[in-house]
Each structure stands twice: as structure tokens, then as C-alpha cells.
Write a protein that holds these residues in place. Structure first.
Motif, PDB file in Angstrom:
ATOM      1  N   GLU A  71      -5.496  -5.468  16.166  1.00  0.00           N
ATOM      2  CA  GLU A  71      -4.415  -4.426  15.721  1.00  0.00           C
ATOM      3  C   GLU A  71      -3.762  -5.064  14.196  1.00  0.00           C
ATOM      4  O   GLU A  71      -3.625  -6.234  13.873  1.00  0.00           O
ATOM      5  N   TYR A  72      -3.613  -4.009  13.281  1.00  0.00           N
ATOM      6  CA  TYR A  72      -3.298  -4.273  11.840  1.00  0.00           C
ATOM      7  C   TYR A  72      -2.553  -3.460  11.391  1.00  0.00           C
ATOM      8  O   TYR A  72      -3.007  -2.304  10.996  1.00  0.00           O
ATOM      9  N   THR A  73      -1.367  -3.557  11.210  1.00  0.00           N
ATOM     10  CA  THR A  73      -0.159  -2.382  10.882  1.00  0.00           C
ATOM     11  C   THR A  73       0.277  -3.144   9.681  1.00  0.00           C
ATOM     12  O   THR A  73       0.955  -4.093   9.730  1.00  0.00           O
ATOM     13  N   ILE A  74       0.391  -2.406   8.385  1.00  0.00           N
ATOM     14  CA  ILE A  74       1.182  -2.925   7.185  1.00  0.00           C
ATOM     15  C   ILE A  74       1.837  -1.660   6.683  1.00  0.00           C
ATOM     16  O   ILE A  74       1.362  -0.630   6.430  1.00  0.00           O
ATOM     17  N   LYS A  75       3.167  -1.901   6.548  1.00  0.00           N
ATOM     18  CA  LYS A  75       3.872  -0.697   6.113  1.00  0.00           C
ATOM     19  C   LYS A  75       4.264  -0.429   4.659  1.00  0.00           C
ATOM     20  O   LYS A  75       4.710   0.218   4.119  1.00  0.00           O
ATOM     21  N   GLU A  76       3.826  -1.753   3.699  1.00  0.00           N
ATOM     22  CA  GLU A  76       3.838  -1.753   2.220  1.00  0.00           C
ATOM     23  C   GLU A  76       2.443  -1.831   1.606  1.00  0.00           C
ATOM     24  O   GLU A  76       1.673  -2.287   2.363  1.00  0.00           O
ATOM     25  N   ASP A  77       2.758  -1.859   0.427  1.00  0.00           N
ATOM     26  CA  ASP A  77       1.179  -2.032  -0.258  1.00  0.00           C
ATOM     27  C   ASP A  77       0.786  -3.361  -0.316  1.00  0.00           C
ATOM     28  O   ASP A  77      -0.218  -3.541   0.009  1.00  0.00           O
ATOM     29  N   THR A  78       1.945  -4.329  -0.653  1.00  0.00           N
ATOM     30  CA  THR A  78       1.373  -5.773  -0.233  1.00  0.00           C
ATOM     31  C   THR A  78       2.565  -6.460   0.321  1.00  0.00           C
ATOM     32  O   THR A  78       3.829  -5.882  -0.018  1.00  0.00           O
ATOM     33  N   VAL A  79       2.316  -7.283   0.923  1.00  0.00           N
ATOM     34  CA  VAL A  79       3.303  -8.161   1.570  1.00  0.00           C
ATOM     35  C   VAL A  79       2.719  -9.411   1.433  1.00  0.00           C
ATOM     36  O   VAL A  79       1.894 -10.096   1.668  1.00  0.00           O
TER      37      VAL A  79
END
Lengths: 279, 348
Positions: A71-79
Motif C-alpha cells: 500500500e502506498y499513498t501520498i497526499k502531496e507531491d513530495t514529503v
């Protein structure tokens, strides 16, 4: 499964969620770059990049693509954030790193954003551990400005033969000298220790040599203490590419297969020690 | 000097070096037309080991034109060339030892599989000739055994044990750990092994005696004998006489190795031995000037019961007829410097 009993509201707050059925697919590769305590994490849509640096002369990066995670979820362009890598590794291996087949630690790594700790949910055999690791403001990794267009010499070797050479390197030598040339000695590792010097020569037609693209003879020296940690990455890898550019900067790229046979990359960049007169 | 060893012999060479490293810190190299001699001596000059690798051991053997070349170097540096001993026979195809006299370097080149070439340039120092004096013909007691027997026997003693006592009667051999008299006897552990004469390939005892010698130095050689599957022969006499141990038999008539290991024995501080007239020792000393430095000092203490041990040398010698000529020659040689530089021997 216990990890999924987190409340939905919590999940909404996270700007980064990455899950693995086998935490070793992350911990093993991080061990290959764990020569310093602190690591800079940079997550993008493509995946996770972890950077460790030493004295502004050495940089190691581990790349774990998004596809590796269950599972890989990212809500911003870069964290981005910085954590203590030693602590992170201790948490990832909190269940003792058992190698019993079929038994592995599951991981859910979550991050709320700036100022929040990195939260790890780890589960093995029904036992769940929650770890919260403080994060720091990420420093900007050094840009070694190493680009393919500047590459003078490049070889790709099967790691097996290089592993032997690295394990035998004379540690009393302060430097490791790398010579790459279109003619003899082709690819040479040299040390200058207390009892004399040693040279390890790989001919261009060796069956360990997968690619040999050397255009000009180059001899560069690198501090042994800086390159020694790369042995860990070498040990994990099946192939390694060695490139030097016009400034003598060294790029080592390691192809690592994880427990599930998926491919990850580790790379090391190193500055040359000093100007060397070609002998 | 230029020699090339191939195949399994590279591992034998590496094991010989490893075995010598158990004795001393320096490796003495002397290429002569009879072969390449690798020797080592311990810091107190009480133990000496020598391996002579004949020209037939090598694929190519070229001794230097002047027969008097010899050198020494730190043995750890040479060991570093032959790391990963266990995989040496799988990875190394050929090993070349070449002397570059202009640059004062010994170059060891290992041709490995996959085309990998490892080149080591080692610096060396000039040195005196290292020989030891012994006469195995004069030894009355001879024991020959398979290395396995010896290894299994010493296994019972802790690795840290320095000295061991060997006693022989007409049909038995006892091996005991040597315990200092002043140590607390209630705490000391005594280990004793008894071997019947039938366990030995050869058992010739002319004089029932008891000798004490340093086990630590012997272990290195036993390891070599075991890995090469060569029987070990021990020659000894009464304490105060040299004790010769020699491993190889000529199974491999083509690859003739010979061994010499010199170690010291001590006599036990027991009344029966104190009664031995002191005069016997000086006469022994004249035959064996090798240990004369130590002997002379200790002769003075002989009239009293010596609390310390008296030391003599003991040796390994080769049975091979080809090298026994060399072994006889060494009788005339003395463990002393040939060259002007005597500082090495004086240090002992």
C-alpha cells in the motif's frame, strides 16, 4: 488483521502511508546505507528515497519504488523529513529479525506531516507494536551534479567477484585507487598499505564484466574510510555499475533484489581524494 | 627468483605460511636450488619451523643466480595475500612469486577465476640465514603417527595451554598438561592421556623418558600435517637433547615437501633428573650450539634444583632422501647470523 483496526479518521490525517507485508524489504536495504545516524527521507509518487551523507564527500541513496509496497499513498507531491536511521532500523527489526520462513514482520509506516513523528505499526504473529520516531526538518541532500553526459568511464560487474576484492582490501591503506582504462589494466582497484601495495585487475573480457565502456584512462583515489560502508550495499547486490565523470567523482550503483525478488537500487557518490598523477 | 605454483599447491603454500605464522612474526624466504625455503622463528629463538618446497612443487622454479639471496618480511603481510583459505583452491588457478631486485619488492601474483588478477607487491628486508642445529640420527626415541591421532590428542587440552609433557615407557605414551609447581593445585585441572604403542605407526623407545615442550607452537604444524594428510614423526631423546618431529612421508614423490620444526623441551624438575650430572649438559650443548645462549645462562643454576625449566631445542626433519642431504648440511650450520649484521641474533 490488527493493523487495519486503526480508525478511519487517523488514516485521513496521514500524508504518507506505506505498507509492507515483509518489513525486511525495507530494513535490509536501509542497512546498506546505515553508516551514519541520520537519514533524509524523500517520498514522491514514484516511491521512497532515503539519503545518508558523510562529511560532504560521500552520499548514499536507497530507492524503494512505490510498486514494492503493498500500500502506498501520498497526499502531496513530495514529503520530506529526517529521522534517526539507527532508531528506525531498531524499530523495523523490533521482533528480532527472525529468519524462520513464513514468519515476517508486517509494517505500516505513517506520517502526518511537518512536526509530527513518523509512526510505525509493526506486527508479527498477532503481536502489534507501535513506534513513534521524532522527525526533524530535512536538510537538502548535496547535489553531486553527477550526470550521464559527463561520464567518462563506465563498467558493470557482477557483484560476486567485486565482493571478494572488497573483503580482502588492505585496510591499512588510506585510499582506494580506481583505475579505469580502455586498455590494460582496464579496471583496477589498488591499495597502498603498510606492507606494500596491492592491485586487483578485472580484464574487460572477464565473464564477470557485463558492460565495459571506458573511453579514456582515469586514475582516481578515494578515502578508504568513505568507501568501506559501500561494502554493505555490495553484499546485498547482484550487479554493480561503476562510473567516473570528468571531475573524478565516483558513482557506484547497486542492483539489489529483495526477499520477494523485486528490484531496488542503492547508489553511492564519492568525491575523489586528491589529484593523482597518472603513473 | 621466479616461481609459479598451480592448482592445489597454492593452498598448500598458503597453509605452510599460515602454519609458520603460529611460530613467529616474520617469514624468512630463501630460494636455493634445492627449493624454496620458508622459515620462521619465535621471538625467544626457542622454536623454529622450516618448509622446503622443492622445484617439483612448482610449475616453474627459478632460483636467483646468486645462491645467497634471502629476505624476511612481516608474515601477516604475506598471510593477507592468501585470505579466504578455504576457497583458495576453488578461486586461484595460479600463484607466482617473483622477486624484483631493483625495486626491492617481492611480487605475489594470484591468477584467479573469471580473469581476476591479484598483484601484491611486498617490501622485504635483508636478513641472516636461519638454520637450526639438530641430529635426528642420535635420537633414541621415535614415534610416528597419523596426524589425526595427534590432533585428536591435543584437542583435549585447552587452546591456551602453553606446555605439555610427553612421557614414554616401553609400551605407552602419556601426554599431560604441565602445571607450574607454584600454582594452586586445588584449582588446577590436570589432563592426562595415555596412548598405547599400537596406536602409532612406529614406536621405538630406547630410553624411557619424560619431556616437556611448548604445545602452542606445535599446533600450527599439526594443522598443516592434518590438512596435507601426512604422518608426523617425533624424534626425541632425554631432556636436554634435541627432540625432532617430522611430519611427512614421501607419499607425494613429485611434490616433495620437507619440514623442520624446532621447538624446545624442558626437563622436569624431578630428583631423578637433577641427579643427571651437570656435565652431560655441557657436552650436549657442544653438539647443539643452537641453544647455547640459553644453555649457558642456565648451566649456572643447575647445581640447585632449577625452579625454571632448562631448555633445549627440538626439531622437525624430513625423511625424504632428496632433502636429507640438506638436513645433514644444516647440522653444520648454526643458528646465527652469517652476515655482518648480528643485531638479530644478539637480541635473543
Amino acid at each position: 488483521m490488527p493493523l487495519s483496526t486503526q480508525s478511519q479518521t487517523d488514516a485521513d490525517q496521514y500524508i504518507l502511508i506505506a505498507s509492507l507485508d515483509n518489513a525486511r524489504n525495507l530494513s535490509n536495504i536501509l542497512k546498506a546505507i546505515s553508516f551514519k545516524d541520520h537519514a533524509i527521507f524523500n517520498a514522491t509518487q514514484n516511491g521512497l528515497k532515503v539519503t545518508v551523507e558523510d562529511s560532504k564527500c560521500l552520499q548514499a541513496n536507497a530507492f524503494i519504488q512505490a510498486e514494492i509496497f503493498q500500500e502506498y499513498t501520498i497526499k502531496e507531491d513530495t514529503v520530506g523529513f529526517q529521522v534517526n536511521l539507527t532508531v528506525l532500523l531498531d524499530c523495523l527489526t523490533i521482533f528480532g529479525g527472525s529468519t524462520v520462513p513464513g514468519v515476517c514482520t508486517a509494517l505500516r509506516m505513517c506520517y502526518n506531516g511537518y512536526g509530527y513523528p513518523l509512526t510505525l505499526f509493526l506486527e508479527e504473529g498477532g503481536v502489534v507494536t507501535v513506534c513513534k520516531i521524532n522527525t526533524q526538518e530535512p536538510e537538502d541532500p548535496i547535489d553531486f551534479d553527477f550526470c550521464s553526459t559527463n561520464v567518462i568511464n563506465k563498467v558493470i560487474l557482477q557483484s560476486e567477484s567485486l565482493k571478494e576484492a572488497f573483503s580482502e582490501l588492505d585496510m591499512t591503506s588510506e585510499v582506494l585507487q580506481i583505475t579505469m582504462s580502455p586498455s590494460h589494466p582496464f579496471f583496477r582497484l589498488s591499495t597502498f598499505g603498510n606492507s606494500g601495495n596491492a592491485h586487483y585487475d578485472y580484464p574487460k573480457d572477464s565473464d564477470m564484466m557485463e558492460l565495459f565502456q571506458c573511453t579514456k584512462i582515469q586514475t582516481n583515489r578515494y578515502k578508504m574510510s568513505l568507501l568501506k560502508p559501500s561494502t554493505k550495499a555490495l553484499a546485498l547486490s547482484c550487479k554493480v555499475s561503476v562510473r567516473t565523470d570528468s571531475r573524478g567523482f565516483l558513482s557506484l550503483q547497486y542492483l539489489v533484489r529483495n526477499d520477494d525478488g523485486q528490484i531496488c537500487f542503492v547508489e553511492y557518490y564519492c568525491c575523489p581524494d586528491e589529484e593523482v598523477e597518472e603513473d | 627468483m621466479d616461481c609459479v605454483a598451480t592448482g592445489g599447491n597454492v593452498k598448500v603454500l598458503a597453509k605452510a605460511i599460515y602454519s609458520l605464522s603460529r611460530i613467529g612474526e616474520e617469514l624468512y624466504l630463501e630460494p636455493v636450488k634445492e627449493g624454496l625455503a620458508l622459515r620462521s622463528v619465535n621471538s625467544s629463538r626457542s622454536a623454529f619451523a622450516s618448509f622446503l618446497l622443492s622445484p617439483l612443487f612448482f610449475q616453474r622454479y627459478q632460483a636467483p643466480p646468486d645462491q645467497s639471496f634471502r629476505c624476511k618480511m612481516r608474515i601477516k603481510s604475506v598471510q593477507a595475500v592468501f585470505k579466504s583459505l578455504s576457497s583458495l583452491d576453488r578461486s586461484v588457478e595460479k600463484c607466482r612469486l617473483h622477486l624484483n631486485s631493483e625495486k626491492n619488492r617481492l611480487t605475489i601474483t594470484l591468477h584467479c577465476k573469471h580473469g581476476l588478477l591479484k598483484t601484491h607487491n611486498l617490501s622485504f628486508q635483508d636478513c641472516e640465514s636461519l638454520q637450526a642445529v639438530f641430529d635426528k640420527q642420535s635420537c633414541g626415541n621415535i614415534l610416528e603417527a597419523q596426524p589425526r591421532l595427534m590432533v585428536d590428542t591435543v584437542l583435549h587440552f585447552p587452546p591456551s595451554l602453553e606446555e605439555v609433557n610427553l612421557s614414554v615407557s616401553s609400551d605407552r605414551v602419556w601426554l599431560r598438561n604441565h602445571v607450574e609447581e607454584d600454582s594452586d593445585s586445588s584449582r588446577a585441572m590436570m589432563t592426562e592421556l595415555c596412548l598405547n604403542s599400537e596406536e602409532f605407526d612406529q614406536f621405538t623407545i630406547k630410553t624411557q623418558t619424560s619431556i616437556t615442550f611448548c604445545l602452542k607452537e606445535l599446533r600450527g604444524l599439526l594443522g598443516f600435517a592434518e590438512s596435507s594428510c601426512l604422518p608426523v614423526t617425533i624424534y626425541f631423546d632425554e631432556p636436554g637433547s634435541p627432540d625432532t618431529e617430522k611430519p611427512p612421508d614421501d607419499f607425494m614423490s613429485d611434490d616433495m615437501d620437507s619440514f623442520l620444526i624446532a621447538m624446545e623441551t624442558s626437563e622436569l624438575p624431578e630428583p631423578s633428573h637433577v641427579a643427571t650430572p651437570p656435565q652431560a649438559h655441557p657436552s650436549n650443548n657442544r653438539k647443539h650450539p643452537a641453544s647455547e645462549d640459553e644453555e649457558e645462562e642456565q648451566e649456572e643454576t643447575l647445581p640447585e634444583i632449577p625452579p625454571n625449566k632448562k631448555f633445549c631445542s627440538l626439531f622437525f626433519g624430513s625423511v625424504l632422501p632428496f632433502t636429507s642431504r640438506l638436513a645433514n648440511q644444516t647440522i653444520q650450520e648454526v643458528l646465527a647470523s652469517d652476515s655482518d649484521d648480528d643485531s638479530e641474533t644478539e637480541a635473543s
